[in-house]
Scaffold this active site. Structure first.
Site, PDB file in Angstrom:
ATOM      1  N   HIS A 121     -18.385   0.274   2.903  1.00 56.21           N
ATOM      2  CA  HIS A 121     -18.370   0.771   1.536  1.00 56.21           C
ATOM      3  C   HIS A 121     -19.479   1.777   1.261  1.00 56.21           C
ATOM      4  CE1 HIS A 121     -15.832  -2.971   0.407  1.00 56.21           C
ATOM      5  NE2 HIS A 121     -15.099  -1.982   0.862  1.00 56.21           N
ATOM      6  N   HIS A 151      -4.666  -0.326   4.014  1.00 56.92           N
ATOM      7  CA  HIS A 151      -4.659  -1.795   4.031  1.00 56.92           C
ATOM      8  C   HIS A 151      -5.595  -2.264   2.909  1.00 56.92           C
ATOM      9  CE1 HIS A 151      -3.363  -0.629   8.070  1.00 56.92           C
ATOM     10  NE2 HIS A 151      -2.793  -1.810   8.191  1.00 56.92           N
ATOM     11  N   GLU A 204      -0.514  -2.144   0.452  1.00 53.02           N
ATOM     12  CA  GLU A 204      -0.755  -3.521   0.905  1.00 53.02           C
ATOM     13  C   GLU A 204       0.589  -4.179   1.196  1.00 53.02           C
ATOM     14  OE1 GLU A 204      -1.869  -6.811   2.318  1.00 53.02           O
ATOM     15  OE2 GLU A 204      -3.429  -5.328   1.825  1.00 53.02           O
ATOM     16  N   ASP A 208      -8.033   0.353   7.422  1.00 53.54           N
ATOM     17  CA  ASP A 208      -8.863  -0.860   7.465  1.00 53.54           C
ATOM     18  C   ASP A 208      -7.963  -2.079   7.686  1.00 53.54           C
ATOM     19  OD1 ASP A 208     -10.862  -2.757   7.090  1.00 53.54           O
ATOM     20  OD2 ASP A 208     -10.809  -2.601   4.907  1.00 53.54           O
TER      21      ASP A 208
END
Length: 285
Positions: free
Chosen positions: A18, A41, A117, A168
């Site tokens: 992050h 993701h 997602e 990710d």
């Protein structure tokens, strides 16, 4: 390995990921043209560190909690900690922002975000969390398929020349996941070569990653950079000893920024035997 976001929110890997993500956003928004960002993701985008999932592992204590206590002095780290505070001001004192929340926080009114997602429960919560933000489109679909469908990005009459794709995945089958990542990157670079691509990866034994690095160095991007943070010695296959970010087409002088940040994160989060590195796999042309 099954890296579910809810169990690991706010850990050392999230801190590295992050900090890098926000720094990429800041570098890209330095120019006024609109940006497109994709999170392949995304998870649910927002987490509570007092949830049963987070409490089960307690990993945030060695990540965001420790970084807040240490508060290393560097603008990129200060920026990240300010974003976490903003998230907690809006969502409660134990909230932790996932990458879609950080993208929405860092990007501007003219920018657009696609958050993908596949898991139904997570996708439903992701949609609910961003229902009020017209900049964010949520997609209940496979992130790699979304890269094929949505790149190069165009929304209405707007074609996005610049932007960012964060990859990710949960690494349920690590070696096969690397194959999927590299295939998706190669395909995406063929259709949107000017995009910046950021891939998070876990590290157990770094030497097992060497085939991935060799193949990543052959990607057609202008440069391929890695930044890693090891919080344990690199000698155990039974735990995640660290993590890294592989960046294709990073912004100008981004290696210098990461070279300043990584040692500070290492000092704040890691113990004996820890290490960090920033290295070009492929030098910019």
């Amino acid at each position: 390995m099954n890296y579910r976001h809810a169990f690991h929110a706010g850990n050392h890997a999230d801190v590295l990921k992050h900090v890098v993500l926000l720094s990429l956003c800041d570098a890209l928004t330095a120019k006024p043209a609109p940006l497109f960002a994709m999170d392949t993701h995304a998870g649910r985008g927002l987490y509570a560190l007092d949830s049963a999932s987070a409490q089960r592992t307690g990993e945030a204590e060695g990540g965001i909690a420790r970084l807040i206590a240490e508060a290393p002095r560097h603008p990129a780290i200060t920026r990240y900690l300010a974003a976490v505070r903003a998230c907690r001001n809006g969502h409660g004192g134990t909230a932790y922002p996932g990458s879609p929340w950080l993208l929405a926080h860092a990007l501007r009114e003219q920018d657009r975000i696609a958050a993908c997602e596949l898991m139904p429960e997570e996708a439903g919560q992701l949609k609910a969390n961003f229902a009020a933000d017209p900049r964010v489109a949520t997609h209940a679909r496979d992130g790699y398929a979304a890269m094929k469908a949505l790149l190069p990005p165009r929304i209405g009459e707007t074609r996005f020349a610049r932007g960012l794709v964060l990859v990710d995945p949960p690494y349920e089958a690590q070696l096969e996941e690397f194959d999927r990542i590299l295939a998706a990157l190669r395909d995406a670079l063929g259709r949107w070569p000017q995009g910046t691509y950021a891939v998070w990866y876990p590290i157990k034994r770094r030497r097992s990653l060497q085939p991935f690095f060799r193949r990543a160095a052959t990607l057609p991007g202008k440069g391929v950079l890695v930044a890693e943070l090891m919080v344990h010695p690199d000698d155990s296959p039974l735990r995640m000893n660290g993590s890294g970010m592989l960046l294709v087409n990073p912004p100008w002088q981004f290696d210098q920024l990461l070279g300043e940040v990584s040692p500070r994160l290492q000092h704040a989060l890691a113990g004996t035997g820890a290490s960090s590195r920033v290295e070009w796999l492929k030098q910019p042309a």
